[in-house]
Write an enzyme that holds these catalytic residues in place. Structure first.
Site, PDB file in Angstrom:
ATOM      1  N   ASP A 178       0.810  -1.207   0.000  1.00  0.00           N
ATOM      2  CA  ASP A 178       0.000   0.000   0.000  1.00  0.00           C
ATOM      3  C   ASP A 178       0.850   1.266   0.000  1.00  0.00           C
ATOM      4  OD1 ASP A 178      -2.386  -1.329  -0.126  1.00  0.00           O
ATOM      5  OD2 ASP A 178      -2.788  -1.261   2.030  1.00  0.00           O
TER       6      ASP A 178
ATOM      7  N   ASN B 156      -5.991   8.319   1.619  1.00  0.00           N
ATOM      8  CA  ASN B 156      -6.425   7.595   2.811  1.00  0.00           C
ATOM      9  C   ASN B 156      -6.881   8.526   3.921  1.00  0.00           C
ATOM     10  OD1 ASN B 156      -6.093   5.028   1.870  1.00  0.00           O
ATOM     11  ND2 ASN B 156      -4.164   4.646   2.895  1.00  0.00           N
TER      12      ASN B 156
ATOM     13  N   THR C  76     -10.115   1.612   6.399  1.00  0.00           N
ATOM     14  CA  THR C  76      -9.488   0.351   6.796  1.00  0.00           C
ATOM     15  C   THR C  76      -7.989   0.505   7.029  1.00  0.00           C
ATOM     16  OG1 THR C  76      -9.396  -0.199   4.444  1.00  0.00           O
ATOM     17  CG2 THR C  76     -11.170  -1.178   5.730  1.00  0.00           C
ATOM     18  N   ALA C  77      -7.528   1.743   7.136  1.00  0.00           N
ATOM     19  CA  ALA C  77      -6.097   1.988   7.362  1.00  0.00           C
ATOM     20  C   ALA C  77      -5.896   2.565   8.764  1.00  0.00           C
ATOM     21  CB  ALA C  77      -5.566   2.921   6.277  1.00  0.00           C
ATOM     22  N   TYR C  78      -5.319   3.754   8.858  1.00  0.00           N
ATOM     23  CA  TYR C  78      -5.014   4.386  10.127  1.00  0.00           C
ATOM     24  C   TYR C  78      -6.287   4.595  10.950  1.00  0.00           C
ATOM     25  CZ  TYR C  78      -2.451   7.675  13.199  1.00  0.00           C
ATOM     26  OH  TYR C  78      -1.867   8.306  14.258  1.00  0.00           O
ATOM     27  N   ALA C  79      -7.368   5.038  10.307  1.00  0.00           N
ATOM     28  CA  ALA C  79      -8.623   5.288  11.015  1.00  0.00           C
ATOM     29  C   ALA C  79      -9.164   4.016  11.656  1.00  0.00           C
ATOM     30  CB  ALA C  79      -9.658   5.877  10.057  1.00  0.00           C
ATOM     31  N   PHE C  80      -9.011   2.889  10.992  1.00  0.00           N
ATOM     32  CA  PHE C  80      -9.437   1.602  11.537  1.00  0.00           C
ATOM     33  C   PHE C  80      -8.659   1.271  12.809  1.00  0.00           C
ATOM     34  CE2 PHE C  80      -8.803  -3.016  11.809  1.00  0.00           C
ATOM     35  CZ  PHE C  80     -10.113  -3.462  11.857  1.00  0.00           C
TER      36      PHE C  80
END
Length: 349
Positions: free
Chosen positions: A88, A163, A204-208
């Site tokens: 990614d 993102n 589905t990245a840092y926020a997840f």
């Protein structure tokens, strides 16, 4: 982080038979990735598709006949596809290059999770076939623009993100005091480690990881996710895509900085603020393989979908229908439109 069912579909704008170009963006730190990129470049060349490589990667790739271009805003101009070999992080780097062109991103996952990538290494041949035959779709991802303003309200810096953009404390030992506002109206204030502004792609990245919700990529929305907030009301917020999200930093508080996609950093002046809004230009991603966003969640996170008792005796994800599991590299064929690649209607890839 994926684009699937229901996302806007557009055309690439390059017809089969014209001077087609593909830009390769490669994580050259691994020899297996380099060799895969070379073999893909050779096949594209045999199909009459021109191959571009970045100046900083050309030496490691050594692809005969490739056109070497600087890694700048014009690298993808006129290209149909930006083909990404890596994880990614490499995909986000490629998104910077494709940002102001009509090129669509197509990733080959060679990282650990690879939510953004379209295909796994084992399915590269099918992906190349789809490129050659124009049998793919181009879907648009919501991106965000980020403005940094000083205490006078003057914009002093700006960037964008696919993102997320995170407002973070500059000093680890101190809490960051913030005031959160939506559409110019103050909502709440608290002390925290930071605040994330996320797109559905970044959910589905840092926020997840920070406790935010998973948002399907065809949902148009903006997310605000506090990180380790010292407050009772510090839940993630999901707002209209037309909202302006603001985090203001008191002049007597801790210093703050902005990180966009973990790649671009900006300083926030004392007493300044950060405004985030939907970007006018989306990010274009090419899709080939038959899968839904739910399939990808199950496959990437190894989620059991039948029940905890059954999952004790089976591998997670074994219940997925084989015809639509992303791990089986299901391939969907779309009849290309006469006027160009990436078109078509019907079921989304």
């Amino acid at each position: 982080m994926t684009v699937e069912e229901g996302s806007p579909v557009t055309e690439v704008g390059t017809s089969a038979g014209t001077n087609r170009q593909v830009l390769l963006v490669v994580h050259t730190g691994r020899q297996d990735i380099v060799e895969l990129a070379r073999s893909c470049a050779a096949r594209l060349a045999r199909a009459g598709i021109g191959v571009r490589v970045l100046e900083e990667e050309a030496g490691a790739l050594c692809i005969e006949g490739a056109h070497v271009v600087p890694a700048d805003a014009e690298a993808a101009d006129g290209a149909e596809i930006v083909m990404v070999f890596g994880g990614d992080g490499t995909f986000l780097r490629a998104a910077e290059l494709a940002r102001f062109s009509d090129a669509a991103l197509m990733g080959v996952n060679l990282g650990r999770v690879g939510f953004l990538a379209e295909t796994e290494p084992e399915a590269v041949e099918e992906t190349l076939t789809a490129i050659e035959r124009c049998e793919y779709r181009v879907e648009e991802r919501l991106a965000i623009d980020v403005d940094v303003l000083d205490c006078e309200g003057t914009v002093v810096a700006g960037t964008w993100a696919l993102n997320e953009a995170s407002v973070e404390k500059a000093e680890r030992s101190r809490v960051l005091d913030v005031v959160v506002a939506i559409d110019g109206r103050p909502l709440t204030s608290f002390g925290c480690d930071g605040v994330l502004f996320s797109t559905p792609t970044g959910s589905t990245a840092y926020a997840f990881s920070a406790g935010g919700p998973v948002v399907w990529p065809d949902v148009e929305a903006l997310l605000l996710v506090p990180s380790n907030a010292h407050a009772l009301f510090s839940r993630p917020l999901v707002t209209s895509p037309n909202s302006v999200l603001t985090v203001a930093i008191p002049a007597d508080g801790n210093r703050a900085q902005v990180s966009a996609d973990g790649r671009r950093a900006l300083e926030v002046p004392d007493g300044g603020r950060v405004d985030v809004r939907r970007a006018a230009r989306p990010v274009r991603i090419a899709r080939v393989h038959e899968s839904t966003f739910g399939d990808r969640l199950v496959a990437k996170f190894g989620l059991p979908v039948r029940g905890f008792r059954d999952s004790r005796t089976h591998d997670p994800g074994h219940e997925l229908t084989r015809s639509c599991n992303v791990l089986t590299r299901g391939f969907v064929t779309v009849e290309p439109r006469e006027e160009g690649c990436g078109g078509g209607t019907g079921e989304h890839a």
